[in-house]
Design a protein around this motif. Structure first.
Motif, mmCIF file in Angstrom:
data_model
loop_
_atom_site.group_PDB
_atom_site.id
_atom_site.type_symbol
_atom_site.label_atom_id
_atom_site.label_comp_id
_atom_site.label_asym_id
_atom_site.label_seq_id
_atom_site.Cartn_x
_atom_site.Cartn_y
_atom_site.Cartn_z
ATOM 1 N N LEU A 51 -39.911 -19.764 27.433
ATOM 2 C CA LEU A 51 -38.627 -19.711 26.739
ATOM 3 C C LEU A 51 -37.835 -18.514 27.246
ATOM 4 N N PRO A 52 -36.519 -18.515 27.015
ATOM 5 C CA PRO A 52 -35.695 -17.411 27.525
ATOM 6 C C PRO A 52 -35.757 -16.175 26.650
ATOM 7 N N HIS A 53 -35.446 -15.041 27.255
ATOM 8 C CA HIS A 53 -35.146 -13.821 26.511
ATOM 9 C C HIS A 53 -33.652 -13.861 26.210
ATOM 10 N N VAL A 54 -33.276 -13.933 24.962
ATOM 11 C CA VAL A 54 -31.862 -14.074 24.625
ATOM 12 C C VAL A 54 -31.197 -12.706 24.529
ATOM 13 N N ASP A 55 -29.861 -12.707 24.603
ATOM 14 C CA ASP A 55 -29.110 -11.454 24.469
ATOM 15 C C ASP A 55 -29.414 -10.807 23.130
ATOM 16 N N GLU A 56 -29.443 -9.484 23.124
ATOM 17 C CA GLU A 56 -29.755 -8.757 21.890
ATOM 18 C C GLU A 56 -28.725 -9.032 20.796
ATOM 19 N N ARG A 57 -27.460 -9.094 21.170
ATOM 20 C CA ARG A 57 -26.430 -9.346 20.170
ATOM 21 C C ARG A 57 -26.317 -10.841 19.881
ATOM 22 N N ILE A 58 -26.349 -11.203 18.603
ATOM 23 C CA ILE A 58 -26.100 -12.565 18.161
ATOM 24 C C ILE A 58 -24.717 -12.570 17.497
ATOM 25 N N TYR A 59 -23.777 -13.294 18.075
ATOM 26 C CA TYR A 59 -22.427 -13.332 17.532
ATOM 27 C C TYR A 59 -22.372 -14.178 16.262
ATOM 28 N N ALA A 60 -21.637 -13.693 15.256
ATOM 29 C CA ALA A 60 -21.436 -14.465 14.034
ATOM 30 C C ALA A 60 -20.460 -15.605 14.299
ATOM 31 N N PHE A 61 -20.456 -16.597 13.407
ATOM 32 C CA PHE A 61 -19.575 -17.743 13.566
ATOM 33 C C PHE A 61 -18.109 -17.299 13.599
ATOM 34 N N ASP A 62 -17.766 -16.276 12.823
ATOM 35 C CA ASP A 62 -16.396 -15.737 12.821
ATOM 36 C C ASP A 62 -16.051 -15.070 14.150
ATOM 37 N N GLU A 63 -17.079 -14.677 14.916
ATOM 38 C CA GLU A 63 -16.859 -13.925 16.153
ATOM 39 C C GLU A 63 -16.856 -14.798 17.401
ATOM 40 N N ILE A 64 -16.812 -16.112 17.242
ATOM 41 C CA ILE A 64 -16.834 -17.005 18.397
ATOM 42 C C ILE A 64 -15.708 -16.697 19.383
ATOM 43 N N PRO A 65 -14.460 -16.456 18.935
ATOM 44 C CA PRO A 65 -13.418 -16.102 19.923
ATOM 45 C C PRO A 65 -13.757 -14.847 20.722
ATOM 46 N N GLU A 66 -14.403 -13.870 20.094
ATOM 47 C CA GLU A 66 -14.811 -12.670 20.815
ATOM 48 C C GLU A 66 -15.886 -13.004 21.847
ATOM 49 N N LEU A 67 -16.816 -13.865 21.481
ATOM 50 C CA LEU A 67 -17.842 -14.302 22.427
ATOM 51 C C LEU A 67 -17.198 -14.976 23.636
ATOM 52 N N VAL A 68 -16.200 -15.803 23.388
ATOM 53 C CA VAL A 68 -15.525 -16.488 24.487
ATOM 54 C C VAL A 68 -14.936 -15.475 25.464
ATOM 55 N N GLU A 69 -14.209 -14.496 24.950
ATOM 56 C CA GLU A 69 -13.569 -13.518 25.825
ATOM 57 C C GLU A 69 -14.601 -12.663 26.550
ATOM 58 N N THR A 70 -15.678 -12.315 25.864
ATOM 59 C CA THR A 70 -16.737 -11.517 26.489
ATOM 60 C C THR A 70 -17.406 -12.299 27.607
ATOM 61 N N TYR A 71 -17.598 -13.593 27.375
ATOM 62 C CA TYR A 71 -18.204 -14.457 28.397
ATOM 63 C C TYR A 71 -17.311 -14.532 29.628
ATOM 64 N N PHE A 72 -16.023 -14.763 29.426
ATOM 65 C CA PHE A 72 -15.117 -14.882 30.567
ATOM 66 C C PHE A 72 -14.939 -13.554 31.301
ATOM 67 N N ALA A 73 -15.198 -12.458 30.620
ATOM 68 C CA ALA A 73 -15.153 -11.142 31.266
ATOM 69 C C ALA A 73 -16.464 -10.819 31.976
ATOM 70 N N ASN A 74 -17.413 -11.763 31.940
ATOM 71 C CA ASN A 74 -18.722 -11.600 32.583
ATOM 72 C C ASN A 74 -19.476 -10.400 32.015
ATOM 73 N N GLU A 75 -19.357 -10.230 30.684
ATOM 74 C CA GLU A 75 -20.001 -9.101 30.022
ATOM 75 C C GLU A 75 -21.129 -9.535 29.083
ATOM 76 N N THR A 76 -21.533 -10.787 29.140
ATOM 77 C CA THR A 76 -22.696 -11.230 28.382
ATOM 78 C C THR A 76 -23.888 -11.336 29.322
ATOM 79 N N GLY A 77 -25.077 -11.484 28.738
ATOM 80 C CA GLY A 77 -26.257 -11.793 29.527
ATOM 81 C C GLY A 77 -26.272 -13.282 29.863
ATOM 82 N N MET A 78 -27.399 -13.759 30.358
ATOM 83 C CA MET A 78 -27.483 -15.153 30.747
ATOM 84 C C MET A 78 -27.552 -16.109 29.559
#
Length: 382
Positions: A347-374
């Motif tokens: 199984l994978p090692h997931v990113d330490e931060r788990i985004y809340a449902f309210d934070e989905i737009p922030e996750l999107v921007e962080t992903y497009f900025a290439n600042e998330t893990g795999m």
């Protein structure tokens, strides 16, 4: 009738502008034969979700003929209700959202994917989902692993299982049972490639993954896979048109390609790569094919950076090089992948931060900025 809170992607206007998610309430109709009502617990942001927002290569909403859609096909759900005719699932049970089950062919392999390009399906960016029971795989009771790990497993690891099953089987068919050599298995790409190379490592292969970012190189090493920094090779994305017109470009490319091939020769003791996992596509294909040894396999389950491929058929035939292509996985493959993962810790090692449902737009921007893990995960109902 059940209500749900969801993030929607609306169809674009054809201008090619990246879409954004809009939070709205939806009413779900009553369950029909063979359906379940579930609450998503965790999801994992997938590349196909980014493709949908970017509307590349197509506007998925328009492809489906729908004004708006709910994305998200990698997640863990809790069963709330079961409809008539449902077998093996019951309220309160945790399960995998089997995201590659959308529109299947007569042999059970996916043609269109749930929560992406399969019309009428909804993904896990919602507090309630209505699913066909075939889109659910029960998790092992008392699993040793976290629900976010399973959420990240659901698409990329199941896809990797199917691709590896065919790649490894094809490779082994070229040898007598007692003479299968230890394979050099290489790859470039993202989470699916990482999952597949980790599986190859568990099959006794020598594994190498290439990346051009420090964070990903560290992540690759964490899985016991040899990490190779591709930056010293320069750009290996070959542009045939530019090469014909720009001698300086061609010289730079050839020098970088030779550095790459020298690295392959050194790490494989001159044998070349036996199985190359390439989920990127066209631009890297020239270097990929040149790295292959005899009786080798080029395996792909994606086309991130190029849909068209070329190769010299005589050379491939003489070297007995096999090219395989997969998309998602069949349901039996999904069930087998879950069982193997629970038994072997695949199984994978997931990113330490788990985004809340309210934070989905922030996750999107962080992903497009290439600042998330795999494997960036988010919570929904917890």
């Amino acid at each position: 009738m059940s209500k749900a809170d969801a993030w929607f992607l609306y169809a674009g206007d054809g201008a090619g502008v990246r879409g954004h998610l809009v939070r709205e309430t939806i009413e779900l109709p009553a369950l029909r034969e063979g359906e379940v009502l579930a609450e998503p617990l965790f999801g994992c942001w997938e590349a196909n979700m980014a493709h949908a927002l970017e509307r590349v290569p197509v506007d998925v909403c328009r492809l489906r003929g729908e004004e708006k859609i709910i994305l998200g096909n990698s997640g863990v759900i809790r069963i709330l209700e079961v409809g008539p005719g449902v077998d093996g699932l019951q309220p309160g049970q945790n399960a995998l959202l089997y995201g590659t089950y959308g529109i299947m062919d007569r042999h059970g392999y996916p043609q269109k994917i749930l929560g992406f390009d399969a019309p009428g399906t909804m993904g896990c960016l919602a507090t309630r989902v209505k699913l066909n029971q075939q889109q659910v795989i029960a998790l092992p009771e008392g699993t040793r692993f976290s629900l976010p790990q399973w959420a990240a497993f659901a698409v990329r690891y199941v896809s990797a299982w199917s691709n590896w099953r065919l790649a490894w089987g094809t490779f082994c068919l070229q040898y007598e049972d007692t003479s299968v050599p230890v394979a050099n298995v290489w790859g470039w790409g993202g989470g699916t490639t990482l999952a597949e190379l980790d599986l190859a490592r568990r099959f006794g292969c020598r594994t190498v993954m290439l990346s051009g970012t420090d964070a990903h190189l560290r992540e690759i090493q964490r899985y016991g896979i040899t990490a190779v920094d591709r930056r010293p090779f320069g750009s290996l994305e070959y542009d045939v048109t530019r090469a014909e017109r720009d001698p300086a470009y061609l010289a730079r490319y050839r020098a970088g390609e030779q550095r790459f091939l020298d690295t392959v020769a050194r790490l494989t003791e001159g044998d070349g790569v036996q199985i190359f996992v390439d989920h990127i596509g066209g631009p890297l294909q020239r270097a990929t094919i040149k790295s292959l040894g005899r009786e080798s396999v080029l395996a792909t389950a994606g086309w991130k950076a190029g849909k068209r491929l070329w190769y010299l058929r005589p050379s491939a035939c003489i070297a007995r090089q096999q090219f395989i292509h997969t998309h998602g996985a069949s349901r039996p493959e999904g069930i087998a992948a879950v069982a193997y993962a629970e038994a072997n810790g695949w199984l994978p090692h997931v990113d330490e931060r788990i985004y809340a449902f309210d934070e989905i737009p922030e996750l999107v921007e962080t992903y497009f900025a290439n600042e998330t893990g795999m494997f960036p995960c988010f919570s929904v109902a917890v």
